[in-house]
Write a protein that holds these residues in place. Structure first.
Motif, PDB file in Angstrom:
ATOM      1  N   ARG A 178       7.937  15.903 -19.298  1.00 34.61           N
ATOM      2  CA  ARG A 178       6.916  16.910 -18.990  1.00 34.61           C
ATOM      3  C   ARG A 178       5.517  16.419 -19.364  1.00 34.61           C
ATOM      4  NH1 ARG A 178       8.384  22.085 -17.746  1.00 34.61           N
ATOM      5  NH2 ARG A 178      10.631  22.425 -17.530  1.00 34.61           N
ATOM      6  N   TYR A 179       5.404  15.732 -20.478  1.00 36.56           N
ATOM      7  CA  TYR A 179       4.105  15.196 -20.889  1.00 36.56           C
ATOM      8  C   TYR A 179       3.705  13.966 -20.064  1.00 36.56           C
ATOM      9  CZ  TYR A 179       4.106  18.030 -25.201  1.00 36.56           C
ATOM     10  OH  TYR A 179       4.080  19.050 -26.127  1.00 36.56           O
ATOM     11  N   GLY A 180       4.662  13.384 -19.340  1.00 36.81           N
ATOM     12  CA  GLY A 180       4.378  12.147 -18.620  1.00 36.81           C
ATOM     13  C   GLY A 180       4.311  10.957 -19.548  1.00 36.81           C
ATOM     14  N   LEU A 181       5.141  10.969 -20.582  1.00 38.83           N
ATOM     15  CA  LEU A 181       5.205   9.891 -21.567  1.00 38.83           C
ATOM     16  C   LEU A 181       6.456   9.066 -21.284  1.00 38.83           C
ATOM     17  CD1 LEU A 181       3.668   8.991 -24.207  1.00 38.83           C
ATOM     18  CD2 LEU A 181       5.409  10.278 -25.461  1.00 38.83           C
ATOM     19  N   ASP A 182       6.304   7.757 -21.147  1.00 37.96           N
ATOM     20  CA  ASP A 182       7.435   6.894 -20.837  1.00 37.96           C
ATOM     21  C   ASP A 182       8.442   6.905 -21.984  1.00 37.96           C
ATOM     22  OD1 ASP A 182       9.050   4.929 -19.662  1.00 37.96           O
ATOM     23  OD2 ASP A 182       7.951   3.329 -20.648  1.00 37.96           O
ATOM     24  N   THR A 183       9.668   7.326 -21.701  1.00 41.47           N
ATOM     25  CA  THR A 183      10.679   7.460 -22.754  1.00 41.47           C
ATOM     26  C   THR A 183      11.063   6.106 -23.344  1.00 41.47           C
ATOM     27  OG1 THR A 183      12.491   7.379 -21.140  1.00 41.47           O
ATOM     28  CG2 THR A 183      11.617   9.548 -21.701  1.00 41.47           C
ATOM     29  N   HIS A 184      11.116   5.062 -22.504  1.00 43.39           N
ATOM     30  CA  HIS A 184      11.470   3.740 -23.016  1.00 43.39           C
ATOM     31  C   HIS A 184      10.388   3.223 -23.961  1.00 43.39           C
ATOM     32  CE1 HIS A 184      14.513   4.067 -20.091  1.00 43.39           C
ATOM     33  NE2 HIS A 184      13.980   3.375 -19.110  1.00 43.39           N
ATOM     34  N   SER A 185       9.150   3.257 -23.503  1.00 41.58           N
ATOM     35  CA  SER A 185       8.055   2.758 -24.336  1.00 41.58           C
ATOM     36  C   SER A 185       7.969   3.534 -25.643  1.00 41.58           C
ATOM     37  CB  SER A 185       6.720   2.861 -23.583  1.00 41.58           C
ATOM     38  OG  SER A 185       6.675   1.953 -22.509  1.00 41.58           O
ATOM     39  N   PHE A 186       8.129   4.848 -25.554  1.00 42.65           N
ATOM     40  CA  PHE A 186       8.054   5.652 -26.777  1.00 42.65           C
ATOM     41  C   PHE A 186       9.167   5.293 -27.746  1.00 42.65           C
ATOM     42  CE2 PHE A 186       9.768   9.079 -29.297  1.00 42.65           C
ATOM     43  CZ  PHE A 186       8.670   9.398 -30.086  1.00 42.65           C
TER      44      PHE A 186
ATOM     45  N   ALA B 124       2.735  13.004  -9.776  1.00 39.93           N
ATOM     46  CA  ALA B 124       1.877  13.788 -10.676  1.00 39.93           C
ATOM     47  C   ALA B 124       1.853  13.177 -12.068  1.00 39.93           C
ATOM     48  CB  ALA B 124       2.370  15.235 -10.749  1.00 39.93           C
ATOM     49  N   ILE B 125       0.843  13.571 -12.838  1.00 44.71           N
ATOM     50  CA  ILE B 125       0.747  13.157 -14.238  1.00 44.71           C
ATOM     51  C   ILE B 125       0.828  14.381 -15.138  1.00 44.71           C
ATOM     52  CG2 ILE B 125      -0.649  11.150 -13.635  1.00 44.71           C
ATOM     53  CD1 ILE B 125      -3.097  12.621 -14.839  1.00 44.71           C
ATOM     54  N   GLY B 126       1.181  14.122 -16.408  1.00 47.68           N
ATOM     55  CA  GLY B 126       1.176  15.169 -17.413  1.00 47.68           C
ATOM     56  C   GLY B 126       0.003  14.992 -18.358  1.00 47.68           C
ATOM     57  N   GLN B 127       0.104  15.639 -19.505  1.00 45.67           N
ATOM     58  CA  GLN B 127      -1.004  15.591 -20.466  1.00 45.67           C
ATOM     59  C   GLN B 127      -1.223  14.196 -21.030  1.00 45.67           C
ATOM     60  OE1 GLN B 127       1.545  17.784 -20.375  1.00 45.67           O
ATOM     61  NE2 GLN B 127       0.980  19.785 -21.258  1.00 45.67           N
ATOM     62  N   ALA B 128      -0.176  13.369 -21.104  1.00 45.42           N
ATOM     63  CA  ALA B 128      -0.353  12.004 -21.610  1.00 45.42           C
ATOM     64  C   ALA B 128      -1.291  11.214 -20.702  1.00 45.42           C
ATOM     65  CB  ALA B 128       0.998  11.298 -21.726  1.00 45.42           C
ATOM     66  N   GLY B 129      -1.135  11.366 -19.402  1.00 48.34           N
ATOM     67  CA  GLY B 129      -2.039  10.709 -18.472  1.00 48.34           C
ATOM     68  C   GLY B 129      -3.454  11.248 -18.573  1.00 48.34           C
ATOM     69  N   GLU B 130      -3.580  12.550 -18.707  1.00 46.57           N
ATOM     70  CA  GLU B 130      -4.911  13.161 -18.847  1.00 46.57           C
ATOM     71  C   GLU B 130      -5.643  12.633 -20.079  1.00 46.57           C
ATOM     72  OE1 GLU B 130      -3.529  17.498 -16.993  1.00 46.57           O
ATOM     73  OE2 GLU B 130      -4.331  17.370 -19.027  1.00 46.57           O
ATOM     74  N   ASN B 131      -4.888  12.386 -21.149  1.00 42.83           N
ATOM     75  CA  ASN B 131      -5.476  11.912 -22.404  1.00 42.83           C
ATOM     76  C   ASN B 131      -5.525  10.392 -22.499  1.00 42.83           C
ATOM     77  OD1 ASN B 131      -5.974  14.529 -23.507  1.00 42.83           O
ATOM     78  ND2 ASN B 131      -3.798  14.724 -23.949  1.00 42.83           N
ATOM     79  N   LEU B 132      -5.292   9.716 -21.369  1.00 44.71           N
ATOM     80  CA  LEU B 132      -5.439   8.264 -21.244  1.00 44.71           C
ATOM     81  C   LEU B 132      -4.530   7.496 -22.203  1.00 44.71           C
ATOM     82  CD1 LEU B 132      -9.334   8.037 -20.874  1.00 44.71           C
ATOM     83  CD2 LEU B 132      -7.603   8.691 -19.179  1.00 44.71           C
ATOM     84  N   VAL B 133      -3.319   7.993 -22.366  1.00 46.83           N
ATOM     85  CA  VAL B 133      -2.323   7.341 -23.212  1.00 46.83           C
ATOM     86  C   VAL B 133      -1.736   6.152 -22.460  1.00 46.83           C
ATOM     87  CG1 VAL B 133      -0.083   7.638 -24.337  1.00 46.83           C
ATOM     88  CG2 VAL B 133      -1.797   9.466 -24.451  1.00 46.83           C
ATOM     89  N   SER B 134      -1.763   4.976 -23.084  1.00 43.42           N
ATOM     90  CA  SER B 134      -1.272   3.775 -22.410  1.00 43.42           C
ATOM     91  C   SER B 134       0.233   3.816 -22.167  1.00 43.42           C
ATOM     92  CB  SER B 134      -1.614   2.530 -23.239  1.00 43.42           C
ATOM     93  OG  SER B 134      -3.008   2.325 -23.265  1.00 43.42           O
ATOM     94  N   LEU B 135       0.952   4.626 -22.910  1.00 42.57           N
ATOM     95  CA  LEU B 135       2.395   4.759 -22.740  1.00 42.57           C
ATOM     96  C   LEU B 135       2.753   5.769 -21.649  1.00 42.57           C
ATOM     97  CD1 LEU B 135       2.184   3.313 -25.516  1.00 42.57           C
ATOM     98  CD2 LEU B 135       4.105   4.692 -26.282  1.00 42.57           C
TER      99      LEU B 135
END
Length: 653
Positions: free
Chosen positions: A344-352, A164-175
């Motif tokens: 939860r947001y689907g944001l990569d912790t390493h990249s961030f 699944a994806i979170g809001q970061a994926g929905e908003n087309l975040v590269s991270l």
């Protein structure tokens, strides 16, 4: 109909745009020459993903594949591979994940899943053997990744495996990335955004077809032997029985402040160390099917502002560094809160965390100003970290720029920003050769067609102080020939890291094609001979260890060829400038880029020579880093050789 052992025997094609479903038999030659998982994904990607396609275009393709041994009891055989064109880098590459999806894909009757097109509205795919459904995900759109997964489990049952994806994926975040079963990471570099661009909120799968083993007696004899070896190993007892944190040492050196100095050792034990983990953080562990080591963490907070918070993660040690050291958010409770929020947001912790550390330094240097950030004071603390996690996820203000990663920062702020970046092809480099020396792990991050990802370079063949003979024995376990070992060995430096890196990559390709975990705690029990024996016992297809090693080389050449067509050549195999600057160690010691074995300081000229050696060992052209026609034909890749012939002139790129 052909009988399959080990393999499920089918490829499932789904076009989200027109709602079309097609099934095709797994080609016998494809499995023979590319083995499975990573290998078959790589060849399918070469044929299906157009070199110049935009990563977030409906024409981009997602290929999900299970290894040849996935779904069986072979220790550590749960790896899943997702291949696409990634938005953070623009490379055609693969990411690995774990937990249950690979096994369930095979049990449903498929080895690979190909997803094309874009759904007209938010959708999730529900795949249960011969029943494939396009389900309305409008009610899930805007909900976080964990909520989405748990809602799907509530509706359909926990026997389903879910990507699944979170809001970061929905908003087309590269991270962005995805999580498998809300725990295991998959798709660093923007797989979440690629799914979001297709209006694909989730893929869930369940099957009951099982997998047939060709030679059960031989197979179970091999499996039981390696399970016994793993359980007898000291690190297994420490982590599984004593509950210690995998891959962590309180005495290790950790860099921070954008790799300018080492983190104070006394702070490690006080806020982030093993005792804190055991006494206050750990709530349990999760393991993948067929793995006896359980390296996924269940973490909790039992006091303070976030009391009662419980979260799941692929592994705490690296996330501990992400938020505890790079972002300096404070105690373990805040570390876990940041981790849970990003997941939860689907944001990569390493990249961030690497991006965060990087931009704070640029802010401290005046390259990024208060005006650029929209009034946000960039500093390493909890409040700033949480604010930027949210702003990146929802592309708010300054977060809209950060959402596209380090290349976006470099393009916006120019040469000063480029000098401070530690990335390859747009993906941050996590490993640091100024601390332990230049090994295949660090060297390969520069070469990897995926970008600065390091797993393909982790060759378990050397340890400081080892004898040359032990090094040679470990090289042989990877399938390296005596002739190649003689080229790798170097009387002055111990070994040539450029030449060795080629074989580390091929070994990774073999393991990922079989579906085997490449983490050293599992990997140490495998050799190329063992892998070939397991493959034959499982599939019934005779494959010698030398043929398996050649398959690894073939796979890596096709992966490189895909990215040559996408515009990547030697100019992109670029060593970060900061690696050639001193890093402040403890007691003001200056740490410099150095040879792992001899400790000799390495210059830019030295590493360029190692890069020459790598290309030579691969049979690629030194001037461009492009596979030669001779090498491709030798590997049975005549079509690829023909396709690349026009790329030999660098003016073409």
């Amino acid at each position: 109909m052909m009988e399959y052992y080990g393999y499920a025997g089918q490829i499932l094609n789904i076009d989200l745009g027109i709602g079309e479903i097609k099934k095709e038999p797994l080609d016998n030659d494809l499995s023979k020459y590319f083995v499975g998982g990573f290998g078959i994904n790589t060849m399918l990607a070469y044929d299906l993903i157009q070199p110049n396609v935009a990563a977030l275009s409906p024409d981009n393709v997602i290929i999900i594949g299970a290894g040849a041994l996935a779904g069986t009891m072979a220790p550590g055989s749960a790896r899943l591979v997702a291949t696409t064109k990634f938005p953070q880098t623009g490379t055609i590459a693969s990411g690995n994940g774990s937990l249950r999806f690979a096994a369930q894909l095979k049990y449903a009757g498929y080895d690979h899943l190909i997803i094309t097109g874009k759904a007209s509205k938010p959708t999730y795919l529900k795949i249960s053997s011969d029943r494939i459904e396009f389900c309305d995900a409008t009610y899930l759109w805007g909900r976080d990744l964990v909520e989405t997964t748990e809602e799907l489990w509530r509706e359909h049952g926990k026997h389903w495996s879910v990507i699944a994806i979170g809001q970061a994926g929905e908003n087309l975040v590269s991270l962005s990335l995805t999580l498998i079963d809300r725990t295991a990471t998959l798709g660093k570099g923007g797989l979440g955004a690629v799914m979001g661009s297709k209006n694909l909120k989730a893929v869930m799968i369940s099957g009951n077809k099982g997998i047939r083993i060709a030679y059960p007696n031989k197979y179970f004899k091999l499996v039981n032997k390696y399970l016994e070896q793993i359980r007898a190993f000291p690190s297994h007892k420490q982590a599984v029985e004593e509950g210690k944190m995998w891959g962590w040492s309180d005495e290790a050196d950790f860099y921070y402040r954008n790799r300018t100095e080492l983190y104070p050792k006394e702070k490690v034990k006080q806020h982030l160390g093993m005792e804190v983990y055991i006494q206050k953080v750990k709530r349990g562990r999760v393991c993948c099917p067929s793995c006896p080591l359980a390296d996924k963490d269940i973490l909790g907070v039992n006091e303070g502002e976030f009391e009662g918070l419980l979260t799941y993660t692929s592994g705490f040690p690296r996330r501990n560094v992400d938020f505890g050291i790079l972002c300096e958010v404070g105690g373990y409770d805040r570390i876990i809160k940041c981790l849970d929020t990003a997941n939860r947001y689907g944001l990569d912790t390493h990249s961030f965390s690497f991006l965060f550390d990087y931009i704070v330094q640029l802010y401290e240097q005046g390259v990024i100003t208060h005006r650029d950030t929209g009034g946000i004071e960039l500093k390493r603390d909890y409040d700033t970290t949480m604010e930027l996690i949210k702003k990146i996820t929802f592309r708010e203000g300054f977060g809209d720029l950060l959402a596209d990663g380090e290349l976006a920062i470099i393009n916006r702020f120019g040469a000063e920003a480029a000098r401070e970046a530690i990335q390859a092809k747009g993906l941050e480099i996590m490993v640091e050769p100024r601390i332990r020396g230049l090994t295949t792990l660090e060297f390969e991050t520069v070469l990897n067609p995926r970008g600065g990802h390091h797993h393909a370079g982790d060759a378990p063949v050397y340890t400081s102080g080892d004898s040359p003979q032990r090094f040679i024995t470990r090289c042989r376990r990877m399938g390296i020939t005596p002739e190649a070992i003689s080229r790798i060995m170097d009387a002055t430096s111990g070994f040539n890291v450029g030449r060795l890196s080629r074989y580390a990559e091929d070994w990774y390709a073999v393991l990922s094609s079989l579906g085997l975990c490449n983490m050293s705690r599992v990997l140490r029990f495998y050799s190329i001979e063992i892998c070939a024996e397991l493959y034959t016992a499982t599939t019934g297809m005779e494959l010698s260890y030398s043929e398996l090693a050649t398959a690894g080389e073939r796979i890596w050449n096709v992966k490189k060829a895909s990215n040559v067509r996408a515009g990547f050549t030697r100019k992109d195999d670029y060593f970060p400038p900061k690696w050639f600057q001193p890093l402040k160690g403890h007691d003001d010691e200056e740490l410099r880029l150095r040879n792992y074995w001899s400790g000799e300081t390495l210059s830019q000229k030295d590493v360029e020579k190692l890069l020459d050696d790598y290309y030579e060992e691969r049979g690629w052209l030194n001037s461009t880093g492009i596979p030669s026609s001779q090498k491709l034909v030798e590997l049975g890749l005549k079509k690829v050789a023909h396709d690349l012939s026009s790329y030999q002139n660098t003016d073409h790129l």
